[in-house]
Design a protein around this motif. Structure first.
Motif, short mmCIF file in Angstrom:
data_model
loop_
_atom_site.label_atom_id
_atom_site.label_comp_id
_atom_site.label_asym_id
_atom_site.label_seq_id
_atom_site.Cartn_x
_atom_site.Cartn_y
_atom_site.Cartn_z
N ASP A 36 21.65 -46.41 -9.84
CA ASP A 36 21.27 -47.47 -10.76
C ASP A 36 21.46 -47.04 -12.22
O ASP A 36 21.84 -47.86 -13.07
N GLY A 37 21.21 -45.76 -12.52
CA GLY A 37 21.42 -45.27 -13.88
C GLY A 37 22.87 -45.31 -14.28
O GLY A 37 23.22 -45.69 -15.41
N TRP A 38 23.73 -44.92 -13.34
CA TRP A 38 25.18 -44.98 -13.62
C TRP A 38 25.61 -46.43 -13.86
O TRP A 38 26.36 -46.72 -14.80
N ALA A 64 23.90 -48.88 -14.96
CA ALA A 64 23.36 -49.41 -16.22
C ALA A 64 24.27 -49.10 -17.40
O ALA A 64 24.24 -49.81 -18.41
N HIS A 65 25.06 -48.05 -17.28
CA HIS A 65 25.98 -47.68 -18.36
C HIS A 65 27.34 -48.37 -18.25
O HIS A 65 28.20 -48.16 -19.10
N GLN A 66 27.54 -49.17 -17.19
CA GLN A 66 28.79 -49.91 -17.05
C GLN A 66 28.69 -51.20 -17.85
O GLN A 66 27.74 -51.97 -17.66
N PRO A 67 29.64 -51.47 -18.76
CA PRO A 67 29.52 -52.65 -19.63
C PRO A 67 29.32 -53.97 -18.89
O PRO A 67 28.53 -54.81 -19.32
N GLY A 83 28.46 -54.18 -15.52
CA GLY A 83 27.67 -54.03 -14.30
C GLY A 83 28.53 -54.09 -13.05
O GLY A 83 29.62 -53.52 -12.99
N SER A 124 36.19 -43.03 -13.07
CA SER A 124 35.03 -43.32 -13.91
C SER A 124 33.73 -42.85 -13.26
O SER A 124 32.67 -42.91 -13.89
N GLN A 170 28.87 -39.10 -7.47
CA GLN A 170 28.66 -40.55 -7.56
C GLN A 170 29.62 -41.30 -6.64
O GLN A 170 29.24 -42.27 -5.98
#
Length: 589
Positions: free
Chosen positions: A458-460, A462-465, A467, A478, A483
């Motif tokens: 979920d943290g990873w 959250a950093h995707q523009p 989602g 990426s 992951q």
């Protein structure tokens, strides 16, 4: 020699009318060119003779031939434009069908069969080799037919005024149209074939090396690969250079034959003028008609010179087309339906490439809902067993049944619905993260997010523009290795299949993340059969049974408690070597 081209000629059948229209338009363009040059020659000659006196000049009708010249000029332009549209449209249709045809032959092949070719090699065959075949119709077949018919047109145009000269012109042009391409094909076939082989090898090697660019850079081997590719490129270009020299020689031959044909026609026309009173204005008409017809013949030697490339490409594609799938699925009359999810492996033997024994007489039962851990060192046959269960490889001996039904009696849709799989390497497609996770199934976003959160992704995300709507980089670059592995596990856990197969699910993960992943797997696989393949001695107490493989054979299988309690078991020996104190604690009192 040309038999490998026959299957691709048959592919043209659905668009025979379109291909025929393209040839007809080419012929009309050539006929317009012959008519334009012939009429222009006659018009200039007739105008010159008419201008010798005032009376003939006033009597000369220049309007009709002028209209004819304009008609042929416009028709040549129009038919050439239409011919380009039609022939290229037909070619693109053929290439589209050919790519689909080759893909349909590749799709039923098992991954093991495809891996024998390699990703880069298959990509080259699907692109470079298919592209080479576009010249079969566009540059060889259609121009050759048009040239032959153009010779007839030229002979008829001249023969209307002098049949003997028309026959001579047609015969001389036919000899030129056959001799030049035949010599070019004989002389250039070997170099053209070698050029295609070198070019496809270079493309495949370049694609493969680019995929491993980071490793080559780290080990300082990239420059060596560059030097090797440049050396291969020079070798390929040597064939190109020889083909260019042969092309120059063929041009010399063509122009010589044109000169001889033109000399013969003009000589015969002059003799007919002086001896039989033929109109002198027809001499230029006949000469320029020959030159107009030769326009189609002059291009044939180069096209036939490169026929070797087309034949080599066809042979390589035919090698793919002729592959018989190792795994075939039954007809409807032979299909069976499994009752439950109990797996039974009876004396299973698998030999890779028909000789190397990967599994030997392996028998194992997996009850429905059981959690089984398969342990073994590298090369013990774990992955081959994995591939046998999903029918990526077919056993040479023995049988596998699922719910009482032989695995080879299940249709592909039924078989695939029984298994949810996460392999060691996770492939991300050029699609959104959501599509990569759901693989076309309708899954609620809340469920997707719950699985990702449980696996610590979920943290990873959250950093995707964008989602889940975002797109991964090529090959999933990426995501880190850990992951990407957890992404593959999430994909498998989201699929509601009765049997879950996981291959090295926690390889490369730190201890905390590994524990989190195992907890998620156990929770999501409650009530489902779970088969995990690994060589790591972690979490073994959480499984119902453990099976130990070595050199393709089943060494032992039982509950972890019984195996650890037996000092002679392979599992207890391995634990004793790793951590004697832990091994003692895990043995039952």
């Amino acid at each position: 020699m040309f038999r490998q081209l026959l299957p691709y000629l048959r592919l043209m059948t659905p668009w025979a009318w379109l291909l025929g229209l393209g040839i007809a338009l080419q012929l009309m363009a050539l006929a317009s060119s012959i008519g334009l040059m012939a009429l222009s020659g006659w018009f200039l000659s007739a105008s010159a003779l008419a201008g010798l006196s005032v009376a003939t000049a006033h009597a000369f009708n220049y309007l009709l031939p002028s209209a004819g010249v304009r008609f042929f000029a416009l028709s040549r332009t129009g038919t050439r434009y239409a011919e380009r549209l039609v022939t290229h449209d037909a070619t693109f249709r053929l290439l589209s069908k050919l790519r689909r045809h080759v893909y349909e032959r590749l799709e039923p092949l098992s991954p093991a069969q495809l891996q024998r070719h390699g990703e880069s090699e298959l990509m080259t065959r699907m692109t470079a080799d298919i592209d080479a075949l576009d010249g079969l119709y566009l540059r060889v077949l259609a121009p050759s037919i048009v040239a032959l018919l153009g010779i007839v047109v030229c002979g008829v145009v001249i023969g209307v005024f002098a049949p003997a000269i028309g026959m001579f012109a047609a015969l001389a042009l036919l000899i030129s149209g056959l001799l030049g391409p035949w010599l070019a094909w004989r002389a250039g076939w070997a170099h053209s074939d070698a050029w295609q082989q070198d070019n496809t090898r270079l493309r495949a090697r370049l694609l493969e090396r680019l995929n491993g660019l980071s490793e080559l850079m780290i080990y300082n081997r990239w420059q060596g690969e560059v030097d090797h590719l440049i050396k291969g490129e020079h070798a390929r270009d040597q064939h190109e250079y020889r083909l260019a020299r042969q092309w120059g020689s063929s041009q010399l031959l063509s122009q010589t034959l044109l000169g001889l044909t033109l000399t013969g026609v003009l000589g015969m026309a002059s003799w007919a003028v002086t001896q039989h009173g033929m109109n002198a204005t027809l001499v230029a008409l006949m000469g320029l008609a020959v030159m107009g017809a030769f326009e189609a013949i002059a291009l044939l030697p180069q096209a036939w010179q490169h026929l070797g490339r087309i034949q080599r490409a066809a042979a390589r594609l035919d090698d793919v087309r002729s592959r018989v799938p190792e795994t075939d699925f039954p007809d409807k009359s032979e299909q069976q339906t499994p009752e439950g999810a109990r797996l039974c492996l009876e004396r299973l033997s698998v030999r890779l490439d028909g000789s190397v024994a990967a599994l030997t007489s392996l028998s194992l039962d997996v009850e429905e809902g059981e959690h089984l851990l398969i342990l073994g060192p590298s090369g013990s046959g774990k992955t081959t067993l994995f591939n046998s269960l999903v029918r990526f490889v077919s056993p040479d001996e023995g049988a596998i049944t699922l719910g009482g039904a032989p695995l080879n009696r299940l249709d592909e849709a039924t078989l695939r619905a029984q298994f949810s799989v996460a392999q060691q390497e996770t492939h991300l497609f050029t699609a959104s993260y959501r599509d990569n996770l759901t693989m076309g199934r309708a899954i609620e976003e809340d469920e997707i997010m719950a699985v990702l959160k449980a696996l610590g992704l979920d943290g990873w995300l959250a950093h995707q523009p964008d989602g889940l709507a975002g797109f991964p980089d090529e090959r999933g670059s990426s995501l880190s290795g850990g992951q990407l592995r957890r992404f593959g596990i999430a994909r498998a856990l989201l699929r509601q299949a009765p049997i879950v197969l996981l291959d090295e699910p926690t390889e490369g993960l730190d201890e905390a993340t590994e524990q989190r992943v195992w907890d998620t797997i156990r929770k999501r696989c409650q009530g489902r059969t779970l088969i995990v393949i690994t060589h790591r001695l972690t979490q073994i107490e959480q499984f119902d049974r453990i099976a130990m493989l070595d050199e393709g054979s089943l060494v032992e299988h039982d509950t972890p408690e019984r195996l650890l309690a037996d000092p002679d078991s392979r599992l207890a020996t391995l634990y004793q070597r790793i951590d004697p104190e832990l091994a003692g604690l895990m043995r039952p009192a």
